[in-house]
Structure formats: C-alpha cells, structure tokens
Design an enzyme around this catalytic site. Structure first.
Site, mmCIF file in Angstrom:
data_model
loop_
_atom_site.group_PDB
_atom_site.id
_atom_site.type_symbol
_atom_site.label_atom_id
_atom_site.label_comp_id
_atom_site.label_asym_id
_atom_site.label_seq_id
_atom_site.Cartn_x
_atom_site.Cartn_y
_atom_site.Cartn_z
ATOM 1 N N SER A 132 28.221 17.010 -39.624
ATOM 2 C CA SER A 132 29.000 17.147 -40.431
ATOM 3 C C SER A 132 28.579 16.640 -42.029
ATOM 4 O O SER A 132 27.629 16.121 -42.035
ATOM 5 C CB SER A 132 30.165 16.403 -40.110
ATOM 6 O OG SER A 132 31.244 16.141 -41.300
ATOM 7 N N TYR A 145 33.308 7.431 -38.556
ATOM 8 C CA TYR A 145 33.019 8.829 -38.228
ATOM 9 C C TYR A 145 31.886 9.318 -39.086
ATOM 10 O O TYR A 145 31.021 10.033 -38.473
ATOM 11 C CB TYR A 145 34.340 9.753 -38.800
ATOM 12 C CG TYR A 145 34.070 11.052 -38.587
ATOM 13 C CD1 TYR A 145 34.066 11.641 -37.350
ATOM 14 C CD2 TYR A 145 34.148 12.184 -39.558
ATOM 15 C CE1 TYR A 145 33.677 12.997 -37.051
ATOM 16 C CE2 TYR A 145 33.543 13.290 -39.388
ATOM 17 C CZ TYR A 145 33.747 13.877 -37.948
ATOM 18 O OH TYR A 145 33.564 15.016 -37.865
HETATM 19 P P1 NDP Z 1 38.873 20.055 -32.309
HETATM 20 O O1 NDP Z 1 39.547 18.841 -32.380
HETATM 21 O O2 NDP Z 1 39.593 21.514 -32.461
HETATM 22 O O3 NDP Z 1 38.061 20.511 -30.922
HETATM 23 C C1 NDP Z 1 37.183 19.211 -30.417
HETATM 24 C C2 NDP Z 1 36.815 19.549 -29.017
HETATM 25 O O4 NDP Z 1 36.289 18.461 -28.369
HETATM 26 C C3 NDP Z 1 37.916 19.896 -28.029
HETATM 27 O O5 NDP Z 1 37.340 20.952 -27.023
HETATM 28 C C4 NDP Z 1 38.001 18.594 -27.168
HETATM 29 O O6 NDP Z 1 38.285 18.870 -25.804
HETATM 30 C C5 NDP Z 1 36.437 18.055 -27.122
HETATM 31 N N1 NDP Z 1 36.362 16.753 -27.006
HETATM 32 C C6 NDP Z 1 36.830 15.582 -27.972
HETATM 33 N N2 NDP Z 1 36.613 14.547 -27.162
HETATM 34 C C7 NDP Z 1 36.359 14.839 -26.088
HETATM 35 C C8 NDP Z 1 35.865 14.034 -24.801
HETATM 36 N N3 NDP Z 1 35.870 12.629 -24.833
HETATM 37 N N4 NDP Z 1 35.256 14.478 -23.728
HETATM 38 C C9 NDP Z 1 35.200 15.929 -23.838
HETATM 39 N N5 NDP Z 1 35.593 16.748 -24.911
HETATM 40 C C10 NDP Z 1 35.983 16.165 -25.779
HETATM 41 O O7 NDP Z 1 37.887 20.058 -33.390
HETATM 42 P P2 NDP Z 1 36.764 20.832 -34.007
HETATM 43 O O8 NDP Z 1 36.477 22.178 -33.315
HETATM 44 O O9 NDP Z 1 37.168 21.078 -35.879
HETATM 45 O O10 NDP Z 1 35.363 20.031 -34.207
HETATM 46 C C11 NDP Z 1 34.167 20.198 -33.390
HETATM 47 C C12 NDP Z 1 33.178 19.259 -33.694
HETATM 48 O O11 NDP Z 1 32.816 19.921 -35.124
HETATM 49 C C13 NDP Z 1 33.276 18.015 -33.659
HETATM 50 O O12 NDP Z 1 31.980 17.127 -33.214
HETATM 51 C C14 NDP Z 1 33.885 17.592 -35.278
HETATM 52 O O13 NDP Z 1 33.306 16.047 -35.390
HETATM 53 C C15 NDP Z 1 32.678 18.501 -35.858
HETATM 54 N N6 NDP Z 1 33.248 18.630 -37.067
HETATM 55 C C16 NDP Z 1 34.595 19.088 -37.599
HETATM 56 C C17 NDP Z 1 34.880 19.466 -38.855
HETATM 57 C C18 NDP Z 1 36.367 19.953 -39.239
HETATM 58 O O14 NDP Z 1 36.571 19.786 -40.346
HETATM 59 N N7 NDP Z 1 37.032 20.563 -38.357
HETATM 60 C C19 NDP Z 1 33.917 19.511 -39.937
HETATM 61 C C20 NDP Z 1 32.625 18.927 -39.610
HETATM 62 C C21 NDP Z 1 32.465 18.908 -37.982
HETATM 63 P P3 NDP Z 1 39.323 18.046 -24.969
HETATM 64 O O15 NDP Z 1 40.332 17.491 -26.036
HETATM 65 O O16 NDP Z 1 40.158 19.405 -23.984
HETATM 66 O O17 NDP Z 1 38.698 17.270 -24.178
HETATM 67 C C1 8X3 Z 2 34.800 16.753 -40.700
HETATM 68 C C2 8X3 Z 2 34.604 17.186 -42.076
HETATM 69 O O1 8X3 Z 2 34.813 16.109 -44.387
HETATM 70 O O2 8X3 Z 2 36.680 15.763 -42.660
HETATM 71 O O3 8X3 Z 2 33.498 16.519 -40.252
HETATM 72 O O4 8X3 Z 2 34.836 14.596 -42.250
HETATM 73 S S1 8X3 Z 2 35.242 15.860 -42.929
#
Ligand code: NDP
Ligand code: 8X3
Length: 246
Positions: A132, A145
């Site tokens: 991120s 985070y």
């Molecule tokens: P979502 O919340 O939409 O999806 C997160 C996914 O991670 C879900 O499929 C969830 O599945 C899974 N997950 C979370 N915790 C667990 C766990 N303990 N065990 C198994 N699966 C888990 O988020 P995003 O798609 O936005 O995020 C995906 C990645 O990208 C993350 O690592 C996030 O930190 C990163 N990211 C996101 C950004 C944003 O602004 N959206 C920007 C930068 C990075 P389930 O709940 O079914 O277990």
């Molecule tokens: C998710 C992007 O800027 O909200 O990783 O942390 S930010």
C-alpha cells in the site's frame, strides 16, 4: 496447459476482481477467504476452474497444511488483509493491532512459506504482494496498518535478494485510495462513514488492481517489476504536514 494462480482473500475487493479476470482468461484460480459461502458461489459459477479453500490466514497450521499441499502454483497473489480503526496510537484497540499484524504480516508470511518451496523446486513462479502507499507515507491513524505495509514492501524486496539466481519473480503493488470493502471493514460496518471516504473522488477500482496484476504476470519473463505505486489522479503524496501555533 492452463496456469494456476493462488489468490488469498478472493471473496471481495481486489482478490475477487483478480479471480474473475484470471478465470476469464482461462487460468485456474485457487481462492481463499473466511466467507466460505462466497467461495462456494464462485465455484458454482466457474466450476472446477475455481478451487475454494476456506480458511483464516491467521491460522498458521491451516495455511501451512492447506496451501503447502498445493502443487504447480504459477502465481501467488498475497492479497488478504486490511485495516482496523483510524484512532491515534494512544487510543487504539490492541486487538485491532493484533489482527492487522496477524493477517497482513503473519498470514502473508505463512502463505509465502507454504508456496515458495514448490516454486523453487520448479525454478518458476511469481509472488505478488498487496502492499500500500501506507507503507511509503504515514498518515494520522495509520500507525500499525502503515507499519504492516512497510513490512510487506521490505519483505518483498528481501525475497528478491533470497531468490536471486532463481527464475522466480516478486512484485509489490502499492495502491492508494481504492474503493472496495476496505473502509467498511476499517470502520467496523459503518457504511456511511466508509462511503464518506470516497465521496467526491474517483478512486481506484478493484478491476484497476486486477489489471495491474495481469500486467505484472504478463511482463516479459526476463524482467521483474519490483514495486508499482498507484494513486487515483485525485490523490497525491502530500509530504510532511506542519502544525502551526503549537
Ligand atoms: P476487501 O476488504 O474488499 O477484501 C479483503 C479480502 O481479504 C477479503 O477477501 C477477505 O476475506 C480477506 N481477508 C481479510 N482478513 C482475512 C483473514 N484473516 N483470513 C482470510 N482472508 C482474509 O479489501 P481490498 O480488496 O481493498 O484489500 C485487499 C488488500 O489490498 C489488503 O491487503 C489491503 O490492505 C490492500 N490495500 C487496499 C487498499 C484500498 O484502499 N482498498 C489500498 C492499498 C492496499 P474474508 O473476509 O472472506 O476472510
Ligand atoms: C489503503 C490505502 O491510504 O487508506 O492501503 O492506507 S490507505
């Protein structure tokens, strides 16, 4: 023969969009997540091209056993993770900190350690992390985070060092503002507060990140993209903030 991508966190957001994209391109997809019903729905929709593995990434034994038993993984998308809370460090819930460390760092490590020996044995593979911009720039309330994503970046670069001389690629995708379930999770189900994060913006979409994964995987085999930092046009790295009148 079809290639295989293992996607952690395929039930929502980036992971789900990547699963759909790779399936549409004829790949086999193995998807993990805790919400088994969502994984089962993908299995219903795509048949045997999609293999569901319901597990919690924090469960070291389950990840090691179930992901370690898989063979012929061409790409591991280390995506599962998220943020909890936006409070200053002196007010944060320690359970939230534990969850972020256990999922974003330890879960990612367990998956990597389970899959990597197979890639080394085949001298082939690509590990793609979801880091991120939070790993590059701090922000108020980001505390742990941001720390977990800084870990992901450095671990990703360190893997490159360990794998030098092997035909295995490692890339870290570092997105900024992206709309998914991320903020609903961060704000513990407060949909209105989550919607406010994206109000008046045109954020990155999960499909944008899926396309980035697809691009990374299809880069010429002799090059490795170490890091890709992506922001929507409406966002910029703003630099250090000055508090006046202290
Ligand atoms: P979502 O919340 O939409 O999806 C997160 C996914 O991670 C879900 O499929 C969830 O599945 C899974 N997950 C979370 N915790 C667990 C766990 N303990 N065990 C198994 N699966 C888990 O988020 P995003 O798609 O936005 O995020 C995906 C990645 O990208 C993350 O690592 C996030 O930190 C990163 N990211 C996101 C950004 C944003 O602004 N959206 C920007 C930068 C990075 P389930 O709940 O079914 O277990
Ligand atoms: C998710 C992007 O800027 O909200 O990783 O942390 S930010």
């Amino acid at each position: 023969m079809s290639k295989t991508i293992l996607i952690t966190g395929a039930t929502a957001g980036f992971g789900l969009a990547a699963a759909r994209l790779f399936l549409s391109q004829g790949w086999n997809v193995i998807g993990t997540g805790r919400r088994a019903e969502r994984l089962d729905a993908l299995h219903q929709e795509f048949g045997d091209a999609f293999t569901p593995i319901a597990l919690d990434m924090r469960d070291r034994d389950a990840v090691t056993e179930k992901l370690g038993a898989l063979s012929d993984i061409d790409v591991l998308l280390n995506n599962a993770g998220g943020a909890l809370g936006l409070e200053p460090a002196y007010e944060c819930d320690l359970d939230d900190w534990d969850t972020m460390v256990d999922t974003n760092i330890k879960g990612l490590l367990y998956a990597t350690r389970a899959v990597l020996p197979g890639m080394v044995a085949r001298n082939s593979g690509h590990i793609i992390m979801l880091g991120s911009i939070a790993g590059n720039y701090p922000y108020a309330g980001g505390n742990v985070y941001c720390g977990t994503k800084a870990f992901v970046k450095q671990f990703s670069l360190s893997l490159r060092a360990d794998l030098l001389g092997k035909n295995i690629r490692v890339s870290n995708i570092e997105p900024g503002l992206a709309e998914s379930e991320f903020s609903v999770v961060r704000f513990k189900g407060d949909e209105a507060r989550a919607a406010g994060v994206y109000e008046g913006t045109q954020p990155i979409t999960p499909e944008d990140i899926a396309n980035t994964v697809w691009w990374l995987v299809n880069c010429p085999a002799h090059i490795n993209i170490n890091r890709v930092e992506i922001m929507p046009v409406c966002q910029s790295p703003s630099g250090a903030i000055v508090k006046k009148g202290m």
